[in-house]
Enzyme design. Structure first.
Site, PDB file in Angstrom:
ATOM      1  N   ASN A  24      18.889  -4.808 -26.349  1.00 44.76           N
ATOM      2  CA  ASN A  24      19.839  -5.251 -25.319  1.00 44.76           C
ATOM      3  C   ASN A  24      20.505  -6.556 -25.717  1.00 44.76           C
ATOM      4  O   ASN A  24      21.722  -6.697 -25.665  1.00 44.76           O
ATOM      5  CB  ASN A  24      19.139  -5.443 -23.971  1.00 44.76           C
ATOM      6  N   ARG A  40       4.832  -9.840 -24.069  1.00 44.87           N
ATOM      7  CA  ARG A  40       5.886 -10.798 -24.419  1.00 44.87           C
ATOM      8  C   ARG A  40       5.704 -12.060 -23.586  1.00 44.87           C
ATOM      9  O   ARG A  40       5.564 -11.984 -22.369  1.00 44.87           O
ATOM     10  CB  ARG A  40       7.255 -10.188 -24.148  1.00 44.87           C
ATOM     11  N   CYS A  95      12.384  -2.051 -28.696  1.00 43.18           N
ATOM     12  CA  CYS A  95      12.300  -1.884 -27.246  1.00 43.18           C
ATOM     13  C   CYS A  95      13.643  -2.264 -26.657  1.00 43.18           C
ATOM     14  O   CYS A  95      14.332  -3.122 -27.169  1.00 43.18           O
ATOM     15  CB  CYS A  95      11.182  -2.735 -26.661  1.00 43.18           C
ATOM     16  N   ARG A 147       6.620  -7.160 -19.918  1.00 43.99           N
ATOM     17  CA  ARG A 147       7.455  -8.305 -19.526  1.00 43.99           C
ATOM     18  C   ARG A 147       6.667  -9.143 -18.530  1.00 43.99           C
ATOM     19  O   ARG A 147       6.316  -8.658 -17.467  1.00 43.99           O
ATOM     20  CB  ARG A 147       8.724  -7.822 -18.837  1.00 43.99           C
ATOM     21  N   HIS A 199       0.820  -1.211   0.000  1.00 45.90           N
ATOM     22  CA  HIS A 199       0.000   0.000   0.000  1.00 45.90           C
ATOM     23  C   HIS A 199       0.848   1.253   0.000  1.00 45.90           C
ATOM     24  O   HIS A 199       0.574   2.224  -0.672  1.00 45.90           O
ATOM     25  CB  HIS A 199      -0.855   0.058   1.264  1.00 45.90           C
ATOM     26  N   ARG A 250      26.598  -8.703 -21.376  1.00 50.28           N
ATOM     27  CA  ARG A 250      26.285  -7.382 -20.843  1.00 50.28           C
ATOM     28  C   ARG A 250      26.315  -7.326 -19.323  1.00 50.28           C
ATOM     29  O   ARG A 250      26.132  -6.288 -18.719  1.00 50.28           O
ATOM     30  CB  ARG A 250      24.942  -6.881 -21.390  1.00 50.28           C
ATOM     31  N   GLU A 308      16.014 -10.259 -31.688  1.00 54.15           N
ATOM     32  CA  GLU A 308      17.114  -9.955 -30.777  1.00 54.15           C
ATOM     33  C   GLU A 308      18.277 -10.925 -30.966  1.00 54.15           C
ATOM     34  O   GLU A 308      19.310 -10.797 -30.331  1.00 54.15           O
ATOM     35  CB  GLU A 308      16.625  -9.973 -29.319  1.00 54.15           C
TER      36      GLU A 308
END
Lengths: 595, 90
Positions: A469, A347, A517, A311, A204, A480, A446
């Protein structure tokens, strides 16, 4: 008031703490520590004669607390909407609970102790049982019970307790946990931000902080042990970072960052209702990336047109069981319905790589990013995959959903995934459950092999979304996560840009839209080059949307195309990056100066 | 009148939190005494704490006992609530 070590060194050292970002914003200020630890008065034995008066004191306090809560509920409903006010109906249920008060009365008769002691005992019993609950939502609700409990205790004890009400100066509130009613009493004027030891993104307090637009970081674990009254902290609600006793360098850096965001906020108001199109009226969709249904608010408030990447793996994290179809359906439906009429690109489960799920028993790969992950995993576990597909299909009846498979490496994988999708559809048809028959199905590009065969994929996919990415790390062979080789991770590397351009061109040959994206989408220097390539949609974290819109509205497609052409003649990533920055400075100077 | 019914909880996420609060709110509309038993544990159906303690997950088998003048209507509404598959919006 605050618990913890008082004997910290004479010299205040800078300390960086990492928690969970609960509400965005950056703030710097002195701390105000809210204490609840010493709410308990010393235990006292009472005589048989005192029992009735202790009980009647309890009943009176219940009544006055009830009035207090109703007042807060009214205030909040008026200031923040009925939805927020409803939190307090749950408080009233706890307050009115017959079992709780009966147990207090029975125990006081038996144990002959003062009411504060007895009440605290009963309260702790319930809290400890509930804290073992498996359900995260339920665990978050413990704060409802402790909130009411502490309020009752405060009223029983009377006198001064250091509650949020005592706050006068503009400060950053530090607490073990903040009760929703505490958060509710915060005024934007006097509270700069807050940081707590416990709490999650769905608690909350996090929701309240967001609606009050006060930066907040929760789940810091031990901040109440670390800060001392009078300390200065930097609170970064974007990244979930709190810096205690920052050096001048850090303060300057964050002041700059803060100004940038304030400036953006202003622009945001101006830009929110303006279309995202270039000077020569080429429309480019600006969407937001989300992880949880709660993130929708930020998508809307930043003026994004839809969700370009939802996601779903966060649904599967931090739990022992698998989310049911119903549970997933409810979440997907709520996102679809709230974003309507704009589309939501959802996705399918992208597990593996750097995201592991305990309940799925995914073995650790030697090379996780090249291993058993994403669509590869889903195709091997049709039970998990089909459940998710059915939930998505069902939600598609309530808005505009687009389905996207992650880590597609070639057309065969895309076809296999579609076979499972068809099975899911026919199962729903048999049950007469509605879904959007024309829901677009796209591939995430990707993996370099997908980009290189995007001509074939474009014939069967309804859209592409380039995931930069991973595309960068796969095409440059740069992990990465490894900091030693971070310098090799170059979004402007000609190889990467050529793969992106190839994907866009192949998509357009088959008349399907191509979006992007990933972090690059928010990397402002690259935006012009991507616009010039003819990209149809950017999807970035919602906070990056206003900046991108500003860039889009400041350039013409024609000029951007020229920039792209020049950039692609260059041979190194560094050259391209410098050129892109120079062009940004020339075409959108105020954005370039802020970065 | 006493009504006793065995019900399998069908609520999306079981009788947790929000559904529990809804259940208590419905129960409070009636004057009957309402009890729920799961695995031998009996709790007051008008107590949010009690119901939360029960931790009845989706698919759990519970026995609902309603005793009072409005037992029939109460049992009916509570049973319907427990059988609803969709999570209630509060």
């Amino acid at each position: 008031m605050q618990k913890g070590k008082k004997d910290k060194g004479k010299e205040k050292k800078q300390l960086q703490l990492r928690g969970i970002p609960a509400a965005p914003g950056i703030t710097i200020g002195k701390v105000y520590i809210v204490g609840v630890e010493d709410l308990l008065p010393p235990e006292r034995n009472i005589t048989e004669q005192e029992v009735p008066s202790e009980i009647s004191r309890f009943k009176k306090v219940l009544e006055s607390t009830r009035k207090e809560i109703i007042n807060i509920e009214k205030k909040i409903s008026k200031e923040m909407g009925v939805e927020q006010g409803k939190i307090f109906s749950a408080h009233l249920l706890v307050l009115d609970d017959p079992v709780l008060s009966e147990e207090v009365v029975t125990r006081i008769r038996k144990k002959k102790k003062n009411i504060e002691t007895i009440f605290a005992e009963v309260l702790n019993k319930y809290v400890s049982v509930l804290s073992e609950a498996r359900d995260e939502y339920l665990r978050d609700r413990i704060s409802d019970i402790t909130d009411v409990g502490k309020r009752i205790l405060r009223n029983l004890i009377g006198g001064d307790t250091r509650g949020i009400e005592g706050l006068i100066d503009r400060s950053i509130v530090i607490a073990y946990d903040l009760a929703p009613s505490d958060t509710a009493m915060m005024h934007k004027g006097s509270v700069l931000g807050f940081a707590t030891d416990i709490g999650g993104r769905t608690s909350h307090t996090a929701i309240m902080a967001k609606s009050l637009e006060i930066p907040a970081v929760v789940g810091l674990e031990n901040i109440t042990d670390i800060v001392m009254p009078g300390d200065t902290v930097i609170l970064d609600g974007f990244h979930g970072i709190v810096i205690v006793n920052p050096t001048k360098r850090f303060i300057d850096q964050y002041e700059k960052e803060k100004k940038k965001h304030e400036h953006l906020e202003k622009q945001l108001i101006d830009l929110k209702f303006l279309p995202s199109e270039t000077l020569d009226k080429r429309k480019i969709i600006l969407a937001g990336n989300i992880e949880l249904p709660e993130d929708v608010a930020s998508v809307i408030s930043h003026g994004a047109e839809g969700v370009g990447l939802y996601r779903t793996e966060y649904f599967f994290m931090n739990r022992k069981d698998l989310p049911t179809e119903e549970e997933q359906f409810n979440a997907y439906r709520s996102v679809a319905a709230r974003i309507k009429p704009h589309p939501v690109t959802i996705r399918t489960l992208d597990v593996g790589g750097d995201k592991f799920l305990s309940q799925l028993d995914v073995p650790k790969d030697m090379n996780p990013f090249l291993g058993w992950r994403a669509i590869r995993f889903c195709l091997a576990r049709p039970d998990v995959f089909k459940t998710q597909l059915k939930a998505i299909l069902r939600a598609s009846a309530f808005g505009k959903l687009r389905l996207m498979y992650p880590m597609i490496s070639g057309i065969e994988e895309f076809r296999k995934a579609n076979v499972v999708l068809e099975e899911a559809k026919s199962e729903l048809r048999k049950k007469n459950i509605e879904f959007d028959k024309d829901m677009p199905v796209g591939a995430m590009i990707e993996v370099p092999s997908a980009a290189l065969t995007s001509d074939a994929l474009a014939k069967e996919a309804d859209f592409f979304s380039i995931g930069t990415n991973d595309l960068i790390q796969y095409s440059l062979a740069v992990d990465r996560v490894n900091e030693k080789i971070a310098y090799l991770y170059e979004p402007t590397h000609p190889a990467v840009l050529n793969l992106i351009r190839m994907t866009i061109n192949n998509g357009h040959k088959e008349n399907i839209p191509v979006g992007l994206c990933g972090e690059v989408s928010g990397d402002i220097a690259l935006a012009i080059i991507l616009i010039g390539m003819g990209l149809d949609e950017f999807s970035s974290s919602p906070i990056a949307v206003p900046e991108l819109k500003k860039v889009i509205r400041s350039v013409s497609f024609l000029d951007a195309q020229k920039v792209t052409e020049e950039a692609l003649k260059m041979t190194t990533g560094t050259e391209i990056l410098n050129y892109a920055k120079a062009k940004l400075m020339e075409m959108v100077p105020d954005i370039a100066l802020m970065n | 009148m006493i009504i006793k019914k065995e019900v399998i909880v069908r609520n999306g996420s079981g009788l947790h939190a929000r559904p529990a609060a809804m259940f208590v709110q419905i129960a409070n509309k009636y004057s009957s005494v309402i009890k729920i038993v799961k695995d031998g544990q009996e709790v007051n159906g008008k107590s949010i704490m009690g119901i939360l303690m029960l931790a009845a997950e989706k698919g759990a088998r519970v026995v609902l006992t309603v005793d009072g003048v409005d037992a029939e209507a109460a049992a009916q509404e509570l049973e319907t609530f427990l059988l609803k598959e969709k999570d209630p919006e509060m």
